[in-house]
Design an enzyme around this catalytic site. Sequence first.
Site, mmCIF file in Angstrom:
data_model
loop_
_atom_site.group_PDB
_atom_site.id
_atom_site.type_symbol
_atom_site.label_atom_id
_atom_site.label_comp_id
_atom_site.label_asym_id
_atom_site.label_seq_id
_atom_site.Cartn_x
_atom_site.Cartn_y
_atom_site.Cartn_z
ATOM 1 N N ARG A 247 0.835 -1.206 0.000
ATOM 2 C CA ARG A 247 0.000 0.000 0.000
ATOM 3 C C ARG A 247 0.872 1.259 0.000
ATOM 4 N NH1 ARG A 247 -5.371 1.705 0.566
ATOM 5 N NH2 ARG A 247 -6.109 -0.425 0.609
ATOM 6 N N GLU B 279 -9.754 5.914 6.929
ATOM 7 C CA GLU B 279 -8.319 6.176 6.933
ATOM 8 C C GLU B 279 -7.879 7.441 6.186
ATOM 9 O OE1 GLU B 279 -7.946 2.070 5.473
ATOM 10 O OE2 GLU B 279 -6.077 2.033 6.620
#
Length: 774
Positions: free
Chosen positions: A308, A720
């Site tokens: 990520r 997030e």
Amino acid sequence: MSADLLHESAIGHVTGGAVYIDDLPHPEHLLVGKIVCSPHAHARIASYDLAAARAVPGVLAVLSAADIPGANQVGPVVHDEVLLATDEVTFIGQAVFIIAAETEDQCRTAERAIRVTYEPLPAIVDLRSAMATGALLGPPRRIVNGDPVAAIRKAPHRLAGELETGAQEHWYLETQAALCTPGEGPRMNVFSSTQHPSETQALVAEVLGWPRNAVEVEVRRLGGGFGGKETQANHTACWAAVLAHATGRPVKIRLFRDDDMIMTGKRHRFLSHYEAGFDGDGLLLGVTIELNSDGGATTDLSFAILERAMLHADNCYHVPAFSVTGSVWKTNLPSNTAFRGFGGPQGMAVIETIVDRVARELGRDPAEVRRKNFYREAPCATTHYGQVVEDNHLSVIHDRILATSSYRERRAAVAAFNARHEFVKRGIALTPVKFGISFTTTFLNQAGALVHIYTDGSVLVSHGGVEMGQGLYTKIRGIAAAELGIDPALVRVGATNTARVPNTSATAASSGADLNGMAVKNAIDAIKARMADALAGKFSQQAGGEATRPVDLAFAGGMITDGKHPDRSMTFGAAVQWLYLQRISLSAAGFFSPEGIGWDREAGRGRPFLYYAFGIAVSEVTIDLLTGAHTLDRVDILHDVGDSLNPMIDRGQIEGGFVQGMGWVTTEEILWDARGTLLTHSPDTYKIPTAGDVPADLRVALLEGVPNPRVIRNSKAVGEPPFMLALSVWLAIKDALSAIAGHAVEPLFSLPATRERIVLEAERLRTLARSERQ
Ligand code: MTE
Ligand code: HPA
Ligand code: MOS
């Protein structure tokens, strides 16, 4: 839909009425569990003797690895993590023995009676040493697009550098906790503070040597998870289960704060190197980034997190020639793990540093340089991994926030202020976020639900997601009520339980509402179809004439109504009672998995994300050069949540995420000594932001009028992405420091920007500025 439904636990959270594991009524014969940890970062266990500990009154079990009935293994992806140490310990805080006793004091007495001989071995407790010794946790990864090395060589301007980003402690208010009650035969009932009930179930079953159907995990709510309970809640549940199995009695474990901080993993610290080539307008022509992550002692989720980070090393910027490589290094520290952003913050910090430096080198406004490099129309819409950035709202958000934050005027005011002040400086920074929504491990993008309508018209919704404060249950309640067209007061979301909804994914990757919301809708759609068929028949019979078609039945306002013949209608409650008497099932399981995502990890190409979330923040700070103290004077945020499922909760997520990110970039510093002892293991040495640190002037706005058609009720994930908006605080501090030397010298700056770092850097820059003037 009923937007702004109050958080279902809001009152419980503030009155203490909300029940966490430690608040559950004690089952009869409950025992306390305790973990005995390694005091060495790396050592061989030469010998141990548990006899004296086992003889302590009130102690029912003192167990070692040899006493685990099933597999001594809790590695969630790679099987490289033992539940209890066998012949070697690899970090301070690693579990070696577990104790169950009537009281905490008896546990402590037993712990002191354990005799262990360790033979210390060389330990690696910092990233640079791990890199020097080549201690990799797995093969390095690479994503390349074009020829960045050639592009940088040919570019009119170049820069290169190194960036460290720090670790971060999750500081969930409820520490790791589990309560396990053994049942009849092979049967274990587990209450766990876990983000991943199905994995907790699987690992409890494995360590006991049982099939999964013998283990039931229930989770009502977490006192925060933030990624720290995506995998690392499993251990506590497994220890409690092994002790409960050995003693035949219920066992509860709740880690003390300091123990939790010492034993569990953190956000991965990264050491990154970069090179960039750019033109005179600040347009990036080529970038290479090398990410190095401190994995800790075992793999855990490190590679998914690194991935990520690599997929977010572009942030919002189109770089025509780009390469990002990544390595995870092994150290003798607790295994680092998921933390809000999941590598995204570490990747974005590097490109934001680059863009900021480009602006400074050229003497341009960083907000303009950022804008110039944004993803835009083709051919500048494709990321380094080949996904096209669709429904891109960056320019719109940029335009609006420049205006609403009065960015240009305030930048001029900041410059004027700095010209007048020697020991106090101001800085302002605008940073954007583009965050990919989906688990990059594609198969994890699935969810299940189970919906029951009872004959009194009340509804019980179960789904695979976990409530950790983020408001998922409230959003699900709103979704169910809207889909059924009834008052949310009729809907209860039941505790998440592996016996009700099986084989679920962790509540993570910000996709809890996206995935579980759709699964709930899928279950409700199935019930509504059955209801509509039967009711259409009834309406047609009663009315005569033109038949009612099931598709014309609308569920709204507590009524089920034929849209073509509005006189044909029934209240939801009456319909449910009638359907029961007709022997129609009012219950259904639901499932959802999004289509159109998937990517080739080896090639580094594909569409890992269903869509992106966008946002921009503008932060202004004042720093005191003599003390290093800073105040965050004002923050403006404009963030895209699609058609919000619940604007109040989404604002809460934006504020909370931003403030948590602010902690990461400023005051939260984790230190280990040369032996690998955590020095910052309590709130007096580890500083998370307090209510007093929240900027007094915090202006959060949701981008309006941008439905996100791929997702439940056109919404967008929010958990997030706002975390990374806090990079604006870090760069505002950097902007203030850079004013010391008239923006002519690059501040040497890693994160967190603690007071110490600010003071030292201010000192260096002031000395430079002075010698410049002489
Ligand atoms: N908000 C609160 N209050 N508590 C939390 O633990 N975790 C964050 C975010 N917001 C968290 C939170 C993280 S790391 C994630 S991935 C998402 O919530 C998970 O929930 P969601 O998918 O339902 O957004
Ligand atoms: N986010 C959170 N958890 C995960 C992911 C992710 O992208 N991939 C695998 N586990
Ligand atoms: Mo969040 S780090 O994906 O639990």
